[in-house]
Design a protein around this motif. Sequence first.
Motif, mmCIF file in Angstrom:
data_model
loop_
_atom_site.group_PDB
_atom_site.id
_atom_site.type_symbol
_atom_site.label_atom_id
_atom_site.label_comp_id
_atom_site.label_asym_id
_atom_site.label_seq_id
_atom_site.Cartn_x
_atom_site.Cartn_y
_atom_site.Cartn_z
ATOM 1 N N SER A 46 48.870 38.249 50.057
ATOM 2 C CA SER A 46 47.870 38.131 49.007
ATOM 3 C C SER A 46 48.162 39.195 47.968
ATOM 4 C CB SER A 46 46.446 38.276 49.569
ATOM 5 O OG SER A 46 46.284 39.543 50.166
ATOM 6 N N SER A 47 47.649 38.983 46.770
ATOM 7 C CA SER A 47 47.845 39.980 45.717
ATOM 8 C C SER A 47 46.600 40.039 44.854
ATOM 9 C CB SER A 47 49.061 39.640 44.851
ATOM 10 O OG SER A 47 48.816 38.481 44.088
ATOM 11 N N GLU A 48 46.403 41.181 44.218
ATOM 12 C CA GLU A 48 45.280 41.370 43.310
ATOM 13 C C GLU A 48 45.780 42.159 42.111
ATOM 14 O OE1 GLU A 48 40.627 42.678 43.320
ATOM 15 O OE2 GLU A 48 41.878 43.243 45.006
ATOM 16 N N TYR A 55 43.217 37.108 41.890
ATOM 17 C CA TYR A 55 43.527 37.211 43.309
ATOM 18 C C TYR A 55 44.370 35.994 43.665
ATOM 19 C CZ TYR A 55 43.086 37.105 48.353
ATOM 20 O OH TYR A 55 43.369 37.075 49.698
ATOM 21 N N TRP A 57 46.888 34.103 46.913
ATOM 22 C CA TRP A 57 47.182 34.093 48.339
ATOM 23 C C TRP A 57 48.248 33.039 48.591
ATOM 24 C CZ3 TRP A 57 46.376 30.080 51.903
ATOM 25 C CH2 TRP A 57 46.538 30.431 53.246
#
Length: 82
Positions: A46-48, A55, A57
Amino acid sequence: MTATITSISAASATYVPPPAPVFLASIPTGAGADVHVYQDADGSLSSECTGCGEYAWTLRVTHEFAQEHAAACLRRPRPLAA
């Protein structure tokens, strides 16, 4: 027909939360923000984004999705909440 009733309070199991995601990388954007990449216990990523807040995923274990966002995001870092 007979029904079986089990009391929840009778169960001795204790809830154990899943492990927290592991921080893998911070990819800078062109506007000074960062895309933080994490790996979950199931292997998914995942990244933000600290700029636009997006966000993402993915089940595919690759950093490409975060790198693409970092290259495209032109939002400056959001101010931290007090």
